[in-house]
Write an enzyme that holds these catalytic residues in place. Structure first.
Site, mmCIF file in Angstrom:
data_model
loop_
_atom_site.group_PDB
_atom_site.id
_atom_site.type_symbol
_atom_site.label_atom_id
_atom_site.label_comp_id
_atom_site.label_asym_id
_atom_site.label_seq_id
_atom_site.Cartn_x
_atom_site.Cartn_y
_atom_site.Cartn_z
ATOM 1 N N HIS A 19 0.950 -1.007 -0.116
ATOM 2 C CA HIS A 19 0.068 0.077 -0.069
ATOM 3 C C HIS A 19 0.826 1.306 -0.039
ATOM 4 C CE1 HIS A 19 -2.802 2.819 2.171
ATOM 5 N NE2 HIS A 19 -3.152 2.767 1.262
ATOM 6 N N GLU A 62 1.965 1.881 -3.487
ATOM 7 C CA GLU A 62 0.821 2.626 -4.239
ATOM 8 C C GLU A 62 0.883 3.933 -4.174
ATOM 9 O OE1 GLU A 62 -3.266 3.952 -3.352
ATOM 10 O OE2 GLU A 62 -3.131 1.558 -2.757
ATOM 11 N N HIS A 63 0.951 4.357 -2.962
ATOM 12 C CA HIS A 63 1.183 5.834 -2.816
ATOM 13 C C HIS A 63 2.393 6.487 -3.668
ATOM 14 C CE1 HIS A 63 -1.848 7.051 0.664
ATOM 15 N NE2 HIS A 63 -2.087 5.738 0.152
ATOM 16 N N GLU A 77 -3.556 7.489 7.628
ATOM 17 C CA GLU A 77 -4.709 6.807 7.170
ATOM 18 C C GLU A 77 -4.991 5.694 8.060
ATOM 19 O OE1 GLU A 77 -5.624 4.307 2.915
ATOM 20 O OE2 GLU A 77 -3.902 5.626 3.256
#
Length: 479
Positions: free
Chosen positions: A94, A97-98, A174
């Site tokens: 993840h 991904e950023h 997040e």
């Protein structure tokens, strides 16, 4: 809790809540019937219009023709998600991904997104346990441009230590906002961690906080170099485009990226569960919450398996819409719960759970709710489901899936989702046919077979005083 069986983490720059998950059908019976009447045309349409090719570097490509509007959805899915992470490095899929929206050798940080916006397009990315996906939706004339942009970051991503340090803090925030500050999310996280002891599905897609805190840019670089290769990627183009045109553009953009050797994936089989597992989570919340997970099979063979289809239909009988048995019996009639739900996802590379969940009503407790939820499954195991009820549920279920194909984005998501967990896009119609063929006896047998205590994990939320009620997510983290 709406079907939490598959966990996605979506880039927070552009996403809308639920944008990448198929919504539960809330259409009326008449709408479902109308869609069902269209089924002979709709089922088969997606497969008939899909053309497949594999580039010389091993990158598989699907082109789904839909010429109703001059737009295209362009997607690249990498067959790597949190399921492939090692202990101590959870969340790296993840985080990368950023970072894919940062710099490449030819683009400045953020320029990728600015260029797509300048085209009048929309874009996003998402990470799951099974895969990581990136997409753009643009006018058909800009397809070559977004292909070039996506190919550039597949081959030329620049991972800068300072950019990494800033972005991993965003991911930590997040995690705080989506999980640590949300009691039901904490319950789900703890359920997965308790229900599985060996499989990496036990770890959250966003990662454990300690792993995020100790993560380095080299961890992200290693993940990129291991998995972000064309021979580990699926390219899907859906919309107003001819296959030959799309394939030619792909050859020019992705075709020159060399294939790489991929890491070996070792079996990570979950040992048998030997008794019910129970735990309690204390977290700030206004109401108690109950989440139960039964270890059940996922789909491994479209033709030979039967239980996954029966379990999918059983979940629909319990909780397809407001007339599902849980809402009708546990919420409206007995008033044991304010909310009750069921969830199951038969598509996964790893083990899965069949979920029952709910919030006790005033004057009731989690134990009463647990008994009520189990009673509904037991009733089906003992009495079965009538042909009439099953026909209604299956019609609505299939119609909702057909409805999703109405958009080019939905068609692309369906095809890519199947391909990325080991199936073929051609299986989409056959899966629906198998769902339509599920019998009352099969649903009854699934309810009998898979809901014993030895397969069960139960997590109960113990509400703690709520402070800072009404707190909002920090700026920049809002969908």
């Amino acid at each position: 809790m709406p079907r939490p069986a598959r966990q996605f983490f979506v880039s927070l720059r552009f996403a809308r809540p639920g944008a990448l998950r198929a919504p539960r059908s809330a259409r009326t019976w008449l709408q479902a019937l109308l869609l069902a009447l269209a089924l002979p045309w709709a089922v088969g349409a997606a497969s008939a219009q899909t053309t497949e090719r594999t580039l010389a570097n091993g990158m598989k490509m699907l082109v789904i023709e839909d010429h109703r509007a001059p737009t295209v959805a362009h997607m690249v899915w990498y067959r790597a998600g949190s399921y492939d992470e090692a202990s101590g490095r959870t969340g790296v899929a993840h985080v990368l991904e950023h970072l894919m929206f940062k710099a490449t050798r030819t683009l400045a940080p953020g320029e990728f997104s600015r260029r797509v916006a300048a085209m009048g397009g929309r874009e996003n990315a998402f990470t799951s346990r099974d895969y990581t996906g990136y997409f753009q939706q643009v006018h058909r004339s800009r397809l070559g441009e977004v292909m070039a942009l996506e190919a550039d970051r597949m081959a030329n991503l620049v991972l800068d230590a300072d950019e990494f340090a800033r972005e991993v803090k965003v991911v930590m925030e997040e995690r705080r906002w989506r999980t640590e500050d949300r009691a039901t999310a904490l319950v789900y996280e703890q359920l997965m961690a308790a229900a599985f002891v060996a499989s990496p599905v036990r770890t959250p897609v966003v990662g454990w906080m300690n792993d995020l805190q100790s993560m380095t840019v080299d961890d992200a670089r290693d993940w990129y170099e291991r998995w972000y290769a064309p021979n580990n990627a699926l390219l899907v183009v859906a919309g107003d485009v001819a296959p030959d045109e799309a394939f030619a553009l792909a050859e020019r953009t992705y075709g020159g990226i060399p294939a790489r050797a991929l890491p070996a994936r070792k079996p990570q089989e979950e040992p048998p569960q030997r008794g019910v597992r129970r735990l309690w989570v204390k977290a700030p919340a206004e109401n108690p919450y109950l989440l139960m997970g039964f270890r059940v099979p996922s789909l491994s063979d479209v033709e030979r398996d039967s239980d996954p289809y029966a379990l999918e239909v059983l979940a629909a009988v319990l909780d397809l819409d407001e007339n599902g048995r849980l809402t009708r019996s546990v919420v409206r009639e007995s008033r044991v719960a304010n909310q009750a739900g069921a969830g199951y996802d038969m598509f996964s590379r790893g083990p899965v759970l069949f979920l029952l969940s709910g919030t006790p009503a005033a004057g009731q407790d989690a134990a009463a709710l647990e008994r009520a939820l189990l009673a509904q499954v037991r009733r089906i195991a003992e009495e079965g489901v009538s042909e009439e009820e099953l026909r209604r549920v299956k019609t609505q279920y299939v119609a909702s899936r057909v409805y999703q194909r109405d958009s080019v984005f939905g068609q692309a998501m369906e095809a890519a989702g199947l391909e990325s967990v080991g199936f073929s896009h051609r299986d989409a119609d056959r899966v629906l046919e198998r769902i339509r063929a599920v019998s009352p006896a099969q649903v009854r047998e699934a309810a009998r077979r898979w809901f014993g205590e030895d397969a069960l994990t139960v997590v109960t939320l113990l509400p703690q005083p709520v402070e800072n009620a009404g707190a909002r997510p920090p700026a920049g983290l809002r969908h």
